[in-house]
Design a protein around this motif. Structure first.
Motif, PDB file in Angstrom:
ATOM      1  N   ASP A 148       0.795  -1.224   0.000  1.00 22.24           N
ATOM      2  CA  ASP A 148       0.000   0.000   0.000  1.00 22.24           C
ATOM      3  C   ASP A 148       0.831   1.280   0.000  1.00 22.24           C
ATOM      4  O   ASP A 148       0.297   2.374   0.113  1.00 22.24           O
ATOM      5  CB  ASP A 148      -0.984   0.015   1.174  1.00 22.24           C
ATOM      6  N   SER A 149       2.163   1.150  -0.144  1.00 22.34           N
ATOM      7  CA  SER A 149       3.009   2.341  -0.217  1.00 22.34           C
ATOM      8  C   SER A 149       4.310   1.991  -0.924  1.00 22.34           C
ATOM      9  O   SER A 149       4.618   0.810  -1.145  1.00 22.34           O
ATOM     10  CB  SER A 149       3.312   2.881   1.180  1.00 22.34           C
ATOM     11  N   LEU A 171      -0.980  -0.832  -4.391  1.00 27.52           N
ATOM     12  CA  LEU A 171      -2.203  -0.090  -4.100  1.00 27.52           C
ATOM     13  C   LEU A 171      -1.901   1.406  -4.046  1.00 27.52           C
ATOM     14  O   LEU A 171      -2.685   2.183  -3.514  1.00 27.52           O
ATOM     15  CB  LEU A 171      -2.801  -0.572  -2.771  1.00 27.52           C
ATOM     16  N   HIS A 172      -0.757   1.782  -4.584  1.00 25.70           N
ATOM     17  CA  HIS A 172      -0.370   3.189  -4.705  1.00 25.70           C
ATOM     18  C   HIS A 172      -0.012   3.439  -6.165  1.00 25.70           C
ATOM     19  O   HIS A 172       0.020   2.512  -6.982  1.00 25.70           O
ATOM     20  CB  HIS A 172       0.819   3.501  -3.781  1.00 25.70           C
ATOM     21  N   LYS A 188      -6.956  -4.710  -8.276  1.00 30.78           N
ATOM     22  CA  LYS A 188      -7.379  -4.749  -6.878  1.00 30.78           C
ATOM     23  C   LYS A 188      -7.524  -6.198  -6.413  1.00 30.78           C
ATOM     24  O   LYS A 188      -8.249  -6.974  -7.029  1.00 30.78           O
ATOM     25  CB  LYS A 188      -8.712  -4.019  -6.702  1.00 30.78           C
ATOM     26  N   LYS A 218       1.729  -3.604   4.517  1.00 28.69           N
ATOM     27  CA  LYS A 218       1.063  -2.343   4.818  1.00 28.69           C
ATOM     28  C   LYS A 218       1.937  -1.543   5.774  1.00 28.69           C
ATOM     29  O   LYS A 218       2.785  -2.105   6.463  1.00 28.69           O
ATOM     30  CB  LYS A 218      -0.301  -2.605   5.473  1.00 28.69           C
TER      31      LYS A 218
END
Length: 285
Positions: A148-149, A171-172, A188, A218
């Motif tokens: 996510d980063s 997810l970034h 996704k 995460k």
């Protein structure tokens, strides 16, 4: 062994750390660099923090960090993957480094507790939150990493050195530093499926990826996975007025305890949590 382990390096965690150090306790803050990761830094102007009218969030968090360092607060860069309850202390798994502490203060901010379907069921059976810890188990196999980063890129590049095939589902937006051996898929994740162990990761637009392991990286591990048995109400850690959770020796402070999401509240709760942890240590010494 630490007296107080603080999970989270935002205003609540730093406030707790300062107060623990003032009371001569062995304290360490676990988390990423707050000057780069704290949500506070995004605030253009803050007018409701006593004594600092008009200050920017970036400047405020810088002052907080400087104060903590001047007081001698110790920082440990790295994600706490899991906290184990022992008889009268706790053991933290910090990306495969194990550290003991007598008390815990959770100051891990707003955490997205929503898991991918199958994530919890396959945890330890193909699902992992730590590439460094479990990557070697997939040597010569196929793995996918959901991150996510941008910080997750270091993990996926490590997997590229170990695994036969690696997929990356970011997810970034930016993926500038990903190893050329990694196949990046902008989609996704919907569900993790398998039998005894993980077999596939289903995606929203593409059908599925056949994999042996799924790594979910995460910035913060869901609190319920971080510490088994912690009581959550309305997506927040349940605490009393003393910042005590339902687990003895475990306290929580800041945004992780719910609304209002304000710096003043976080700092005050961090102070309370630290003083209560100190009181607990004295009673049980």
């Amino acid at each position: 062994m630490l007296d107080i382990a603080i999970i989270g390096s935002g205003p609540a965690g730093l406030s707790a750390a300062i107060n623990g150090v003032i009371r001569n306790k062995e304290v360490k803050v676990f988390g990423t660099d707050p000057e780069k990761s704290s949500y506070l830094r995004k605030a253009e102007k803050i007018d409701n923090y006593l004594g600092m009218p008009g200050i920017s969030g970036e400047e405020m968090i810088r002052k907080f960090v400087e104060h903590a360092k001047e007081m001698g607060v110790q920082f440990h860069s790295g994600r706490v993957i899991q906290i184990f309850q022992m008889d009268d202390y706790f053991t933290l798994n910090v990306e495969n480094e194990f550290i003991d502490a007598k008390t815990i203060i959770l100051a891990n901010g707003i955490v997205n507790e929503k898991a991918i379907e199958g994530e919890t069921e396959f945890l330890g059976r193909g699902v992992s939150y730590c590439a460094t810890c479990d990557g070697p188990l997939y040597r010569g196999k196929t793995a996918v990493l959901v991150g996510d980063s941008e910080a997750a890129e270091e993990d996926v590049n490590y997997l590229a050195e170990v695994c036969e095939k690696v997929y990356y589902v970011p997810l970034h937006k930016k993926t500038e530093k990903v190893d050329s051996r990694v196949e990046v898929i902008h989609d996704k994740p919907v569900a993790i499926e398998g039998e005894e162990t993980v077999k596939t990761l289903k995606l929203k637009d593409n059908e599925e990826l056949n994999v042996n392991g799924v790594f979910i990286i995460k910035d913060t591990v869901p609190t319920t996975q971080l510490l088994q048995g912690i009581e959550i109400v309305d997506k927040a850690i349940k605490v009393n007025q003393y910042m005590e959770t339902n687990l003895k020796g475990v306290y929580a402070a800041g945004d992780c305890t719910g609304r209002p999401f304000q710096v003043a509240k976080a700092v005050g709760q961090g102070t309370t949590a630290a003083l209560q942890a100190v009181s607990y240590l004295h009673k049980n010494s």
